[in-house]
Design an enzyme around this catalytic site. Structure first.
Site, PDB file in Angstrom:
ATOM      1  N   ASP A   1      26.410  23.531  72.740  1.00 44.15           N
ATOM      2  CA  ASP A   1      27.304  23.695  71.315  1.00 44.15           C
ATOM      3  C   ASP A   1      28.570  22.518  71.368  1.00 44.15           C
ATOM      4  OD1 ASP A   1      25.834  25.713  71.105  1.00 44.15           O
ATOM      5  OD2 ASP A   1      27.477  27.256  71.110  1.00 44.15           O
TER       6      ASP A   1
ATOM      7  N   SER B   1      30.553  27.338  64.586  1.00 43.52           N
ATOM      8  CA  SER B   1      31.906  27.057  63.961  1.00 43.52           C
ATOM      9  C   SER B   1      33.168  26.913  65.083  1.00 43.52           C
ATOM     10  CB  SER B   1      32.033  28.028  63.098  1.00 43.52           C
ATOM     11  OG  SER B   1      32.105  29.236  63.517  1.00 43.52           O
TER      12      SER B   1
ATOM     13  N   GLY C   1      25.959  31.253  63.274  1.00 44.80           N
ATOM     14  CA  GLY C   1      25.168  30.679  64.368  1.00 44.80           C
ATOM     15  C   GLY C   1      25.191  29.149  64.344  1.00 44.80           C
TER      16      GLY C   1
ATOM     17  N   GLU D   1      36.210  28.258  75.605  1.00 45.32           N
ATOM     18  CA  GLU D   1      35.254  29.165  74.869  1.00 45.32           C
ATOM     19  C   GLU D   1      34.831  30.267  76.043  1.00 45.32           C
ATOM     20  OE1 GLU D   1      33.355  28.517  71.909  1.00 45.32           O
ATOM     21  OE2 GLU D   1      32.507  30.767  72.068  1.00 45.32           O
TER      22      GLU D   1
ATOM     23  N   HIS E   1      18.500  29.102  74.709  1.00 42.35           N
ATOM     24  CA  HIS E   1      18.615  30.189  75.782  1.00 42.35           C
ATOM     25  C   HIS E   1      18.235  29.252  77.135  1.00 42.35           C
ATOM     26  CE1 HIS E   1      20.654  33.355  73.821  1.00 42.35           C
ATOM     27  NE2 HIS E   1      19.957  33.307  73.055  1.00 42.35           N
TER      28      HIS E   1
ATOM     29  N   TYR F   1      24.128  38.770  74.727  1.00 41.64           N
ATOM     30  CA  TYR F   1      24.103  37.412  75.279  1.00 41.64           C
ATOM     31  C   TYR F   1      24.251  37.474  76.719  1.00 41.64           C
ATOM     32  CZ  TYR F   1      24.757  32.515  75.598  1.00 41.64           C
ATOM     33  OH  TYR F   1      24.861  30.937  75.905  1.00 41.64           O
TER      34      TYR F   1
HETATM   35  C1  GLA Z   1      24.874  29.985  71.570  1.00 46.70           C
HETATM   36  C2  GLA Z   1      25.646  29.654  73.037  1.00 46.70           C
HETATM   37  C3  GLA Z   1      24.787  28.168  73.398  1.00 46.70           C
HETATM   38  C4  GLA Z   1      23.337  28.649  73.716  1.00 46.70           C
HETATM   39  C5  GLA Z   1      22.741  29.285  72.469  1.00 46.70           C
HETATM   40  C6  GLA Z   1      21.288  29.871  72.820  1.00 46.70           C
HETATM   41  O1  GLA Z   1      24.860  29.188  70.526  1.00 46.70           O
HETATM   42  O2  GLA Z   1      26.638  29.297  72.516  1.00 46.70           O
HETATM   43  O3  GLA Z   1      25.602  27.787  74.622  1.00 46.70           O
HETATM   44  O4  GLA Z   1      23.173  29.323  74.920  1.00 46.70           O
HETATM   45  O5  GLA Z   1      23.556  30.368  71.972  1.00 46.70           O
HETATM   46  O6  GLA Z   1      20.393  28.494  72.951  1.00 46.70           O
END
Ligand code: GLA
Length: 394
Positions: free
Chosen positions: A182, A129, A126, A170, A29, A234
């Protein structure tokens, strides 16, 4: 993949591409506040076989699905698709085609494509994918555009550009307000290395990471607790961080040093906001500390307390853990893990545990027993090591 493609579309694909999921070692985060992250691409990947198609409609089929088998194929007009036209899994594919068109302008590319997708990255675990799917589609479609127009603007697209195309999909097509980690991890991963990424400058360094050399293993514990980023929490965390950034008048939360934290926090009006900022500031510091340890090539066991502190901060200050994650972390630590923390967005998903290789079975058993004791469905436990980023297979 090529065989299944031929069976479905009646001809060979132009090629097959892959892109991996990711695990984040630390830096959670922080990637939407200009902060630091330290993920690795994992061996589990998404695969795309693709080729040009007759007509104007792009067709996407999948070989993977839930208990009911693969969902039916979806088709769309690649030249006209815009956000809102599609939802569900196909949005991650159509959104990349859209984002690529936005990036390149109306360049000559194949007017229509056939795509066939398979994935080993568990959905909802998490492990990104969705980024794996987006990046695999991005490398595949870009290669096909280059085939048609080798000298065109697609020629100069870098892996970073493609990661940003995937991220645009995304954020603006699927509608999940995620950060940079990601897609960059999926595109830029390197075997045997972590990606030390600065999400403000978008610069990175590959840092060697070889737990096996020190007799260690990095385990993923997929808790199988449901998780969904598109659902509000989130976005609420992100909005709180952005509000705090504005109130404090800093360029980004990473500009705040831990030494200044007490004074800075005193300027924020709410206890909740103070805790959110404290997480981000201390987490950036933990990433720096982990990178310093890795560069010093000392005993990787020294990472344990930093991993543990990251989880505790995500649990107590950022409040993104759920009982499945906390139970897995506690059980792993009690069974002798060097360190354990949630990885990814939270609210479900996976935990990582750094363990002595000869303790890995004991840790997995302890987590399974703790889950059974709480009446949770059994977790999936497997080792991961840093793998390659997205690319062409054949
Ligand atoms: C998800 C989001 C990432 C990041 C993480 C937390 O995976 O896709 O961009 O913010 O949460 O670190």
């Amino acid at each position: 993949m090529a065989l299944a493609y031929r069976e479905r579309y009646g001809e060979d694909p132009a090629g097959c591409w892959r892109a991996p999921g990711r695990v984040n070692l630390i830096g959670e985060h922080t990637d939407y506040t200009g902060g630091l992250v330290l993920p690795l691409a994992i061996d589990h990947a998404c695969y795309v076989a693709a080729g040009p198609a007759p007509g104007t409609r792009t067709t996407v089929g999948t070989l993977w699905g839930g208990d009911d088998g693969p969902p039916p194929p979806v088709s769309f007009e690649a030249g006209h698709i815009v956000p809102g036209d599609l939802t569900g899994w196909a949005a991650y594919v159509a959104g990349v085609v859209w984002a690529l068109r936005e990036r390149l302008g109306d360049v000559p590319g194949p007017p229509a494509l056939n795509l066939l997708i398979d994935s080993e990255v568990p959905v909802g675990a998490g492990l990104s994918s969705s980024a794996a799917l987006e990046c695999a589609v991005a490398v595949a479609v870009t290669a096909l555009v280059r085939d048609v127009d080798p000298e065109g603007p697609a020629r100069d697209l870098t892996p970073l550009d493609l990661a940003l195309v995937a991220k645009r999909c995304e954020n603006d097509f699927v509608g999940a307000p995620t950060g940079y980690m990601d897609q960059l991890a999926s595109m830029l991963g390197r075997p045997g290395h972590l990606l030390y990424l600065d999400t403000r400058s978008l610069t990175w360094e590959h840092v060697p990471f070889d737990p096996a050399a020190g007799g260690l293993q990095l385990l993923v514990i997929d808790t199988r607790a449901p998780h969904a980023l598109v659902d509000g929490e989130y976005a609420v965390r992100r909005a709180t961080c952005e509000q705090a950034t504005r109130m404090l008048g800093v360029g980004a939360l990473r500009d705040i040093g831990v030494a200044d934290l007490v004074g800075v926090l005193a300027r924020l009006p709410q206890e909740m906001m103070r805790r959110r900022v404290r997480h981000v500031v201390t987490e950036n510091e933990r990433v720096r500390a982990v990178v310093a340890l890795l560069r010093a090539q000392g005993d990787l066991r020294a990472l344990g307390p930093l991993l543990n502190a990251s989880h505790d901060s995500l649990r107590d200050d950022f409040e993104v853990t759920v009982p499945h994650l906390d139970v897995a972390v506690d059980a792993a630590r009690s069974a002798g893990a060097v360190g354990a923390r949630m990885t990814g967005g939270g609210f479900g998903g996976s935990v990582i545990a750094l363990v002595d290789a000869d303790r890995s079975e004991a840790v997995a058993t302890a987590v399974r027993e703790a889950f059974a004791g709480r009446g949770f469905a059994p977790p999936a436990v497997f080792p991961v090591s840093p793998g390659a980023g997205a690319g062409r297979l054949s």
